[in-house]
Design an enzyme around this catalytic site. Structure first.
Site, short mmCIF file in Angstrom:
data_model
loop_
_atom_site.label_atom_id
_atom_site.label_comp_id
_atom_site.label_asym_id
_atom_site.label_seq_id
_atom_site.Cartn_x
_atom_site.Cartn_y
_atom_site.Cartn_z
N LYS A 78 0.84 -1.20 0.00
CA LYS A 78 0.00 0.00 0.00
C LYS A 78 0.88 1.26 0.00
CE LYS A 78 -3.81 -2.40 2.20
NZ LYS A 78 -4.52 -2.77 3.42
N GLN A 95 -4.41 -1.21 9.75
CA GLN A 95 -4.34 -2.53 9.13
C GLN A 95 -4.97 -3.59 10.04
OE1 GLN A 95 -3.22 -3.26 5.95
NE2 GLN A 95 -3.92 -5.34 6.32
N ASP A 110 -10.61 3.35 4.22
CA ASP A 110 -11.00 1.93 4.14
C ASP A 110 -12.52 1.79 4.15
OD1 ASP A 110 -9.18 -0.03 3.70
OD2 ASP A 110 -8.63 -0.34 5.80
#
Ligand code: NAD
Length: 285
Positions: free
Chosen positions: A54, A98, A121
């Site tokens: 990422k 994460q 997200d």
């Protein structure tokens, strides 16, 4: 007849190139480059690889990558304090915690602390709620990637019978909402669904997000269906999806491979979300 194989790698590269150009224009217009903050707890090797990829993608799109790594035994207060700090930092456009997080941390609770305008997200209750109301939101990356692939493949969703296998917060539920927003008639199947094969056979568009290797076989697919495989399962032969690719390919009209289907779309949509977050934040300043 063999199905058209939807090339997720090619589509993701187009999306990433589009974002890169958008960032260039954004910066040329006098705005700061968007910054994505990644927060990694512990040293899970898979999570380390995901975060590294990422960050690399972020830099390739000419965004700034801001990385925070915390020990596996970090307490929840410290994680919460970091998220609050990133929320308040004008240089941070997007925040990505994460997942999964270590057991002493409540991932849902920590995710909910992220400023909804920085929630790249798309997992905060605010963005999930906005999506379910059909309103403007930052949408979870893998589900957005699924929709982008369907769009690129020219699949007609209006009035189509869509079946989503899996009802997770991360994938299944948002995919259901996005398909509904495109006027599909959507059925959600899950681990307690009574006759999964029968339900799947209804689908013009079948999305599998389960985590069971090759669960969906040719017998469960209507001839001419479009099949999107979100699954990533490691088996002895390597990575496979939730769909028996070789069998289903002979029956479907279009299908995504694993790897090279939905997988590469997730990072591409994360970059697109970070750019979108920059615009949303600029609009309220
Ligand atoms: P999850 O475990 O949170 O949810 C799985 C869902 O599948 C549940 O809703 C469950 O009810 C359903 N299910 C389980 N067994 C079933 C069965 N036998 N029949 C019908 N339904 C069943 O998983 P998730 O986070 O939604 O991920 C699903 C898959 O997608 C996994 O393989 C994961 O690795 C993959 N994934 C891929 C990406 C990507 O970038 N491509 C991103 C996220 C997840």
């Amino acid at each position: 007849m063999s199905a058209k194989v939807i090339d997720g790698k090619a589509v993701s590269e187009r999306v990433r190139e589009g974002v890169r150009q958008e960032v260039d224009h954004w910066v040329a217009a006098g705005n700061p480059a968007p910054g994505l903050a990644t927060v990694l707890l512990g040293d899970d090797p898979a999570s380390e690889v995901y975060v590294r990829n990422k960050r690399k993608a972020c830099e390739a799109a000419r965004m700034r990558s801001i990385h925070h790594e915390l020990a596996a035994d970090t307490g929840q207060d410290e994680v919460a304090a970091l998220i609050e700090k990133l929320n308040a930092d004008a240089e941070v456009t997007g925040i990505l915690l994460q997942l999964p997080v270590p057991p002493q941390i409540d991932g849902d609770e920590m995710t909910a602390l992220i400023d909804p305008l920085k929630d790249v997200d798309g997992l905060t209750p605010i963005n999930a709620g906005l999506l379910s109301q059909g309103r403007e939101a930052l949408v979870a990356c893998t589900p957005s990637g699924v929709m982008e692939l369907l769009r690129e493949a020219g699949v007609e969703l209006k009035g189509a019978e869509a079946v989503v296998v899996g009802r997770s917060k991360l994938v299944g539920k948002p995919v259901v909402q996005l398909l509904l927003a495109e006027d599909a008639t959507v059925t959600t199947a899950h681990s307690r669904t009574r006759d999964l094969a029968e339900v799947c056979r209804r689908a013009d568009v079948l999305v599998a997000a389960v985590g069971v290797p090759r669960l969906v076989n040719a017998d469960m697919v209507k001839p001419g269906a479009v099949v999107i495989d979100v699954g990533i399962n490691r088996v002895e032969e390597g990575l496979v999806g939730d769909v028996d690719f070789h069998g289903v390919k002979e029956k479907a009209a279009a299908i995504t491979p694993v790897p090279g289907g939905v997988g590469p779309m997730t990072i591409a949509m994360l970059l697109a979300n970070t750019m979108k977050a920059a615009r949303l934040q600029a609009a309220i300043r």
